[in-house]
Design a protein around this motif. Structure first.
Motif, PDB file in Angstrom:
ATOM      1  N   UNK A  40       0.829  -1.206   0.000  1.00  9.31           N
ATOM      2  CA  UNK A  40       0.000   0.000   0.000  1.00  9.31           C
ATOM      3  C   UNK A  40       0.865   1.258   0.000  1.00  9.31           C
ATOM      4  N   UNK A  41       1.965   1.211   0.765  1.00  7.49           N
ATOM      5  CA  UNK A  41       2.860   2.367   0.816  1.00  7.49           C
ATOM      6  C   UNK A  41       3.596   2.565  -0.506  1.00  7.49           C
ATOM      7  N   UNK A  42       4.050   1.465  -1.116  1.00 11.13           N
ATOM      8  CA  UNK A  42       4.827   1.572  -2.350  1.00 11.13           C
ATOM      9  C   UNK A  42       3.967   1.935  -3.552  1.00 11.13           C
ATOM     10  N   UNK A  43       2.739   1.466  -3.556  1.00 10.98           N
ATOM     11  CA  UNK A  43       1.879   1.676  -4.715  1.00 10.98           C
ATOM     12  C   UNK A  43       0.869   2.793  -4.491  1.00 10.98           C
ATOM     13  N   UNK A  44       1.191   3.694  -3.585  1.00 12.44           N
ATOM     14  CA  UNK A  44       0.371   4.884  -3.410  1.00 12.44           C
ATOM     15  C   UNK A  44       0.404   5.743  -4.662  1.00 12.44           C
ATOM     16  N   UNK A  48       5.434   7.531 -10.461  1.00 10.05           N
ATOM     17  CA  UNK A  48       6.861   7.500 -10.793  1.00 10.05           C
ATOM     18  C   UNK A  48       7.258   6.122 -11.308  1.00 10.05           C
ATOM     19  N   UNK A  49       6.728   5.074 -10.671  1.00  9.32           N
ATOM     20  CA  UNK A  49       7.062   3.712 -11.079  1.00  9.32           C
ATOM     21  C   UNK A  49       6.592   3.417 -12.502  1.00  9.32           C
ATOM     22  N   UNK A  50       5.454   3.950 -12.893  1.00 11.79           N
ATOM     23  CA  UNK A  50       4.937   3.712 -14.243  1.00 11.79           C
ATOM     24  C   UNK A  50       5.653   4.567 -15.290  1.00 11.79           C
ATOM     25  N   UNK A  81      10.719  -6.063  -9.809  1.00 15.54           N
ATOM     26  CA  UNK A  81      10.629  -6.991 -10.949  1.00 15.54           C
ATOM     27  C   UNK A  81       9.468  -6.640 -11.866  1.00 15.54           C
ATOM     28  N   UNK A  82       8.320  -6.371 -11.274  1.00 17.46           N
ATOM     29  CA  UNK A  82       7.128  -6.092 -12.075  1.00 17.46           C
ATOM     30  C   UNK A  82       7.299  -4.845 -12.935  1.00 17.46           C
ATOM     31  N   UNK A  83       7.932  -3.815 -12.371  1.00 20.10           N
ATOM     32  CA  UNK A  83       8.059  -2.550 -13.085  1.00 20.10           C
ATOM     33  C   UNK A  83       9.343  -2.438 -13.901  1.00 20.10           C
ATOM     34  N   UNK A  84      10.196  -3.464 -13.864  1.00 19.10           N
ATOM     35  CA  UNK A  84      11.427  -3.412 -14.659  1.00 19.10           C
ATOM     36  C   UNK A  84      11.574  -4.598 -15.606  1.00 19.10           C
ATOM     37  N   UNK A  85      11.405  -5.819 -15.093  1.00 20.92           N
ATOM     38  CA  UNK A  85      11.621  -6.996 -15.942  1.00 20.92           C
ATOM     39  C   UNK A  85      10.551  -7.129 -17.026  1.00 20.92           C
ATOM     40  N   UNK A  86       9.291  -6.937 -16.657  1.00 21.03           N
ATOM     41  CA  UNK A  86       8.209  -7.071 -17.644  1.00 21.03           C
ATOM     42  C   UNK A  86       8.343  -6.034 -18.764  1.00 21.03           C
TER      43      UNK A  86
END
Length: 239
Positions: free
Chosen positions: A12-16, A22-24, A108-113
């Motif tokens: 919840x904290x990371x995907x706020x 920023x992650x996307x 992994x989800x936001x870099x490897x994929x």
């Protein structure tokens, strides 16, 4: 060693809203660059390797690692809310291990994929380049997450230190100073990519056995030391 409640709070904290934006952003930029390169240049193995190595692995993966690794625990320490978590009957190594798993999953989800998708766009996985860099992104995600989680545990300036490492050490010194590449997570991950990719498609300055040993060593030591520092933080709070 894994606590679902701690994991849920960390996700919840990371995907706020702000961090998620920023992650996307970085993966979206990689895909956009890959589409533009393919349209303008066509399928080219060397260009695909340059884009995935120069942007995805050298820039995107460590930056996402900084966001996920430090964000998994740093803000809680900064605002003091970690005290409420430490007051629960949860072992300190369990807290660290759970937060590490979450940080690894997010990285992994936001870099490897996106790396895999970009590789297919660029050259359709010619010479196994897309798969090679995807594997490199996966293993780099583990080491970066552990290292940046440790930074978030020991320093209030973890984000700044992480950015310096990612942008200055990895990207600048790693490309200019040969000796610095031995201490580069990027080069360790490239050693695995070199093994998977076609002949001469990908190169690394670190031999594969050493790279694997360093990846495992950094991950284990950083995770263990983060647990020790969290235990020390608890004792200081109790005193």
């Amino acid at each position: 060693m894994y606590n679902p409640t701690v994991a849920r709070l960390t996700y919840r904290a990371l995907l706020g809203r702000r961090r998620a934006a920023i992650l996307f952003l970085l993966p979206a930029l990689l895909i956009l660059i890959s589409v533009a390169v393919r349209v303008l240049n066509g399928a080219d193995d060397q260009v695909a390797s340059d884009v995935l190595g120069g942007f995805a692995l050298a820039t995107m993966v460590p930056l996402i690692g900084v966001i996920a690794g430090t964000g998994a625990i740093g803000p809680e320490i900064d605002d003091g809310s970690i005290v409420y978590l430490l007051a629960k009957p949860v072992k300190r190594p369990t807290i660290i291990f759970t937060k590490l798993i979450v940080a690894i999953a997010v990285t992994m989800a936001f870099s490897a994929i996106p790396t895999f998708v970009a590789g297919w766009i660029l050259n359709g996985n010619g010479q196994q380049i897309a798969i090679a860099y995807t594997v490199a992104a996966l293993v780099a995600s583990i080491a970066y997450s552990a290292f940046f989680l440790l930074l978030g545990t020991v320093s209030r300036h973890a984000v700044v230190i992480g950015l310096v490492y990612a942008l200055v050490w990895e990207a600048l010194f790693g490309s200019l100073v040969a000796g610095a590449r031995t201490l580069s997570v990027q080069q360790w991950a490239l050693a695995l990519a070199q093994k998977i990719g076609g002949e001469g498609a990908i190169t690394s300055d670190v031999k594969l056995p050493l790279a694997v040993g360093l990846l495992v060593g950094v991950t284990v030591i950083a995770t263990w030391y983060a647990g020790q520092k969290l235990r020390t933080l608890t004792l200081a709070g109790e005193e």
